[in-house]
Design an enzyme around this catalytic site. Sequence first.
Site, PDB file in Angstrom:
ATOM      1  N   ILE A   1      43.691  38.891  39.131  1.00  0.00           N
ATOM      2  CA  ILE A   1      43.241  40.109  38.458  1.00  0.00           C
ATOM      3  C   ILE A   1      41.759  40.265  38.767  1.00  0.00           C
ATOM      4  O   ILE A   1      41.084  39.292  39.123  1.00  0.00           O
ATOM      5  CB  ILE A   1      43.503  40.092  36.927  1.00  0.00           C
ATOM      6  CG1 ILE A   1      42.861  38.878  36.265  1.00  0.00           C
ATOM      7  CG2 ILE A   1      44.981  40.151  36.637  1.00  0.00           C
ATOM      8  CD1 ILE A   1      43.052  38.824  34.754  1.00  0.00           C
ATOM      9  N   ASP A   2      41.257  41.473  38.654  1.00  0.00           N
ATOM     10  CA  ASP A   2      39.876  41.749  39.019  1.00  0.00           C
ATOM     11  C   ASP A   2      38.896  40.984  38.132  1.00  0.00           C
ATOM     12  O   ASP A   2      39.211  40.615  36.991  1.00  0.00           O
ATOM     13  CB  ASP A   2      39.581  43.251  38.903  1.00  0.00           C
ATOM     14  CG  ASP A   2      40.406  44.077  39.878  1.00  0.00           C
ATOM     15  OD1 ASP A   2      40.752  43.543  40.939  1.00  0.00           O
ATOM     16  OD2 ASP A   2      40.698  45.239  39.556  1.00  0.00           O
ATOM     17  N   LYS A   3      37.699  40.805  38.653  1.00  0.00           N
ATOM     18  CA  LYS A   3      36.638  40.090  37.944  1.00  0.00           C
ATOM     19  C   LYS A   3      36.451  40.611  36.519  1.00  0.00           C
ATOM     20  O   LYS A   3      36.370  39.828  35.569  1.00  0.00           O
ATOM     21  CB  LYS A   3      35.331  40.231  38.728  1.00  0.00           C
ATOM     22  CG  LYS A   3      34.101  39.714  38.003  1.00  0.00           C
ATOM     23  CD  LYS A   3      32.830  40.052  38.768  1.00  0.00           C
ATOM     24  CE  LYS A   3      31.593  39.697  37.946  1.00  0.00           C
ATOM     25  NZ  LYS A   3      30.340  40.087  38.631  1.00  0.00           N
TER      26      LYS A   3
END
Length: 346
Positions: free
Chosen positions: A154-156
């Site tokens: 998942i994105d930062k």
Amino acid sequence: MAEDLDFQEQDEQELFEHLRIEADKGQALLRLDKFLMNRVENTSRNRIQNAIDAESVFVNGKLVKASYKVKPLDVVTMVLPDPPRDTEVYPEDIPLNIPYEDDDVLIVNKKPGMVVHPGFNNYTGTLVNALTFHLNQLPTMPGNTGRPGLVHRIDKDTSGLLVIAKNEWAMTYLAKQFFEHSIKRKYIALVWGDIAEDGTITGYIGRNMKDRRVMEMYDNEEQGRWSVTHYKVLERLGYVTLIECELETGRTHQIRTHLKSIGHPLFADAAYGGDKILKGTVFTKYKQFVNNCFELLPRQALHAKSLGFLHPKTKEEVYFEAQLPADFQLALEKWRSYATIMRTDS
């Protein structure tokens, strides 16, 4: 997309990056240096300019200058010195929120702001660094170097659940479920605007032609990969809506791209335009209220709420949920209070 060329000399291949990039059919005229900045990941403007100055960049087999305008279907080849990269992942004692762990899998509730795996400018402080400390050994798969145990990401700045494989069998078993889209993943998102009804967004997602850091929706498979997101309205809060998104596919920035494409970008999502006041009044008090929400939630309002899959050992379905983190919850409560005032006034 950039791809490695098949060069014979192994020693040379270890010292240099050989890249071949073909401009898309819809490529707008763009300076060569800007084109390469958009298309070559994990590099700097100075590195690209040095390669052009050193006559290491060719377009359709001919030397060109940085000012050359790249046209549709141009083939750009270049040789870049491959900077020394540390391929070893160093363990770091970073606290993790682990709701569940057994001999085969580990569930992490990732906090917002944490990068998942090491990469350019992020070799430390990542989830993988933390996992390497927590566990003695994590499995890898072909093409997954530097990302041990990871079968998805998942994105930062997205919070929430990730499943980590603790051995090779678990990694293979989970990877197959992701490939077949049988993993059940639900996200909570706060979006701009009043979404009228539940729905499904489909289309091809690919890199933006002008900015490789963001994704774009396209009409054909030549420019992107097929993607499907189902969404359901949970709560209407005036100028924003709380929704639940269920992923059928897992493309880069899928939810963020899909919601922007229907005119409802994620609240506070700077990359996709959600960090501006897109709905509401022109009153100063309202602007101050929204800016206060941005301060509470300085990232995209997206949380990986739940994860369901078949366990590698038992073959039975397991299911996990994670509550909204504090920053998301605080911003949501402010919007709920604002919506209540709006309803009272009307």
